[in-house]
Design a protein around this motif. Sequence first.
Motif, PDB file in Angstrom:
ATOM      1  N   LEU A  96      -2.462   8.798   8.053  1.00 43.09           N
ATOM      2  CA  LEU A  96      -1.040   9.045   7.787  1.00 43.09           C
ATOM      3  C   LEU A  96      -0.208   7.889   8.327  1.00 43.09           C
ATOM      4  N   ASP A  97       0.835   7.519   7.579  1.00 47.45           N
ATOM      5  CA  ASP A  97       1.771   6.482   8.035  1.00 47.45           C
ATOM      6  C   ASP A  97       2.991   7.096   8.692  1.00 47.45           C
ATOM      7  N   LEU A  98       3.298   8.333   8.329  1.00 49.36           N
ATOM      8  CA  LEU A  98       4.491   8.991   8.866  1.00 49.36           C
ATOM      9  C   LEU A  98       4.253  10.492   8.944  1.00 49.36           C
ATOM     10  N   LEU A  99       4.563  11.043  10.104  1.00 46.05           N
ATOM     11  CA  LEU A  99       4.441  12.489  10.319  1.00 46.05           C
ATOM     12  C   LEU A  99       5.824  13.004  10.705  1.00 46.05           C
ATOM     13  N   ILE A 100       6.370  13.905   9.894  1.00 46.34           N
ATOM     14  CA  ILE A 100       7.695  14.452  10.184  1.00 46.34           C
ATOM     15  C   ILE A 100       7.550  15.927  10.555  1.00 46.34           C
ATOM     16  N   SER A 101       7.762  16.225  11.837  1.00 46.77           N
ATOM     17  CA  SER A 101       7.745  17.609  12.297  1.00 46.77           C
ATOM     18  C   SER A 101       9.168  18.145  12.146  1.00 46.77           C
ATOM     19  N   ASN A 102       9.388  18.840  11.057  1.00 47.04           N
ATOM     20  CA  ASN A 102      10.749  19.241  10.676  1.00 47.04           C
ATOM     21  C   ASN A 102      10.997  20.735  10.843  1.00 47.04           C
ATOM     22  N   ALA A 103       9.986  21.560  10.603  1.00 50.94           N
ATOM     23  CA  ALA A 103      10.192  23.014  10.597  1.00 50.94           C
ATOM     24  C   ALA A 103      10.792  23.473  11.923  1.00 50.94           C
ATOM     25  N   GLY A 104      11.683  24.413  11.846  1.00 50.40           N
ATOM     26  CA  GLY A 104      12.283  24.943  13.069  1.00 50.40           C
ATOM     27  C   GLY A 104      12.957  26.268  12.795  1.00 50.40           C
ATOM     28  N   VAL A 105      13.187  27.010  13.878  1.00 47.54           N
ATOM     29  CA  VAL A 105      13.919  28.281  13.775  1.00 47.54           C
ATOM     30  C   VAL A 105      15.048  28.284  14.804  1.00 47.54           C
ATOM     31  N   TYR A 106      16.124  28.975  14.455  1.00 51.72           N
ATOM     32  CA  TYR A 106      17.284  29.057  15.340  1.00 51.72           C
ATOM     33  C   TYR A 106      17.259  30.339  16.163  1.00 51.72           C
ATOM     34  N   GLY A 107      16.769  31.396  15.532  1.00 45.49           N
ATOM     35  CA  GLY A 107      16.826  32.702  16.192  1.00 45.49           C
ATOM     36  C   GLY A 107      18.144  33.379  15.864  1.00 45.49           C
ATOM     37  N   MET A 122       0.823  -1.213   0.000  1.00 46.00           N
ATOM     38  CA  MET A 122       0.000   0.000   0.000  1.00 46.00           C
ATOM     39  C   MET A 122       0.858   1.264   0.000  1.00 46.00           C
ATOM     40  N   THR A 123       0.401   2.282  -0.679  1.00 43.01           N
ATOM     41  CA  THR A 123       1.161   3.538  -0.721  1.00 43.01           C
ATOM     42  C   THR A 123       1.243   4.162   0.672  1.00 43.01           C
ATOM     43  N   GLN A 124       2.452   4.549   1.070  1.00 40.42           N
ATOM     44  CA  GLN A 124       2.644   5.224   2.351  1.00 40.42           C
ATOM     45  C   GLN A 124       2.199   6.676   2.224  1.00 40.42           C
ATOM     46  N   ARG A 125       1.571   7.192   3.264  1.00 40.21           N
ATOM     47  CA  ARG A 125       1.170   8.606   3.262  1.00 40.21           C
ATOM     48  C   ARG A 125       2.002   9.348   4.296  1.00 40.21           C
ATOM     49  N   VAL A 126       2.755  10.349   3.839  1.00 40.46           N
ATOM     50  CA  VAL A 126       3.750  11.024   4.673  1.00 40.46           C
ATOM     51  C   VAL A 126       3.439  12.520   4.721  1.00 40.46           C
ATOM     52  N   LEU A 127       3.439  13.107   5.911  1.00 44.98           N
ATOM     53  CA  LEU A 127       3.255  14.566   6.044  1.00 44.98           C
ATOM     54  C   LEU A 127       4.540  15.178   6.593  1.00 44.98           C
ATOM     55  N   ILE A 128       4.980  16.261   5.965  1.00 47.35           N
ATOM     56  CA  ILE A 128       6.255  16.893   6.334  1.00 47.35           C
ATOM     57  C   ILE A 128       6.024  18.397   6.517  1.00 47.35           C
ATOM     58  N   THR A 129       6.492  18.959   7.641  1.00 48.44           N
ATOM     59  CA  THR A 129       6.407  20.416   7.817  1.00 48.44           C
ATOM     60  C   THR A 129       7.746  21.061   7.441  1.00 48.44           C
ATOM     61  N   GLY A 130       7.698  22.339   7.107  1.00 44.92           N
ATOM     62  CA  GLY A 130       8.917  23.039   6.668  1.00 44.92           C
ATOM     63  C   GLY A 130       9.471  22.387   5.420  1.00 44.92           C
ATOM     64  N   ALA A 131       8.557  22.031   4.503  1.00 45.25           N
ATOM     65  CA  ALA A 131       8.918  21.193   3.359  1.00 45.25           C
ATOM     66  C   ALA A 131       9.495  21.970   2.181  1.00 45.25           C
ATOM     67  N   ASN A 132       9.504  23.296   2.268  1.00 50.54           N
ATOM     68  CA  ASN A 132       9.870  24.095   1.089  1.00 50.54           C
ATOM     69  C   ASN A 132      11.364  24.242   0.874  1.00 50.54           C
ATOM     70  N   ARG A 133      12.177  23.964   1.906  1.00 46.57           N
ATOM     71  CA  ARG A 133      13.625  24.105   1.711  1.00 46.57           C
ATOM     72  C   ARG A 133      14.362  23.246   2.735  1.00 46.57           C
ATOM     73  N   GLY A 134      15.678  23.202   2.590  1.00 38.80           N
ATOM     74  CA  GLY A 134      16.520  22.524   3.567  1.00 38.80           C
ATOM     75  C   GLY A 134      16.195  21.047   3.715  1.00 38.80           C
ATOM     76  N   ILE A 135      16.239  20.595   4.961  1.00 38.55           N
ATOM     77  CA  ILE A 135      16.052  19.174   5.255  1.00 38.55           C
ATOM     78  C   ILE A 135      14.634  18.715   4.890  1.00 38.55           C
ATOM     79  N   GLY A 136      13.648  19.579   5.118  1.00 37.69           N
ATOM     80  CA  GLY A 136      12.260  19.216   4.794  1.00 37.69           C
ATOM     81  C   GLY A 136      12.086  18.923   3.314  1.00 37.69           C
ATOM     82  N   LEU A 137      12.690  19.743   2.484  1.00 44.45           N
ATOM     83  CA  LEU A 137      12.605  19.522   1.028  1.00 44.45           C
ATOM     84  C   LEU A 137      13.285  18.207   0.643  1.00 44.45           C
ATOM     85  N   ALA A 138      14.420  17.925   1.266  1.00 42.74           N
ATOM     86  CA  ALA A 138      15.125  16.665   0.982  1.00 42.74           C
ATOM     87  C   ALA A 138      14.284  15.458   1.412  1.00 42.74           C
TER      88      ALA A 138
END
Length: 230
Positions: A78-89, A1-17
């Motif tokens: 969802l099969d996988l939830l990746i909370s990736n977005a973050g800020v350093y300050g 079955m197709t895995q369903r994955v949700l990723i935050t901060g997906a537009n650049r950096g690690i999230g995009l990868a």
Amino acid sequence: MTQRVLITGANRGIGLAFCHHYLAQGAEVIACCRQPEQAEALLALAESHPHTLSLVGLDLAKPEQLSALCAFVQDQPLDLLISNAGVYGPKGIALGDYQAAPFDEIMQVNVLAPLLLVQALQPHLAPGAKVALLSSKMGSMTDNGSGGAYFYRASKAAVNAIGRSLAVDLAPQQVAVALLHPGWVKTEMGGAHALIDTDTSVQGMSQVIAELNLERSGQFYNYDGQTIGW
Ligand code: NDP
């Protein structure tokens, strides 16, 4: 079955990868970012993956947007939830120069948002689903020999506490949780002197995620699979 994955901060950096990685594996990816209409790399990726990539607007500083995300996810779990977005300050602040701002913003995005995100999506997690929270070795007390970075370190230590509680609370639902350190990665946050590229980091973390189960849940993992001391 197709895995369903949700990723935050997906537009650049690690999230995009992460998006590239799971699309290449044939997964369906829900890519969350603040401004989908301006997310050029994601829009280009959507052209080559029109049926498996969806872009959803989500500003993690605005929890009221979570209900629209849940409506989008609907009843396909969802099969996988990746909370990736973050800020350093702001970087390079020395003790003596700290002020209150932007502590609240950093805690909002790095700590409160992952908790509210997982809470909102809990009813949409499939049995056996996995949750990955991007933390940082800078949140480790054991590893802190260099001091400084007070806000960022505090936020990542706090998200570790959140992840540990989530691991306990989601276990009855058969959902496993991992705190992940991605390595020092060449992104806007990591900077040009970082040690590894996003592909190496995501390759490693996706292996850790693949091996995650309820017995391994609630631990803090380096991208190479080694556990990190709290
Ligand atoms: P980047 O700075 O490259 O990307 C950060 C991402 O988070 C962007 O997509 C950004 O979106 C998003 N983001 C920031 N604030 C918000 C918000 N309010 N709402 C929604 N999205 C937001 O970081 P990295 O890719 O390097 O980092 C990813 C994760 O890995 C972070 O949690 C970071 O703390 C962690 N990490 C990174 C390390 C590194 O060496 N790079 C080391 C250790 C941990 P936008 O484009 O809209 O700003």
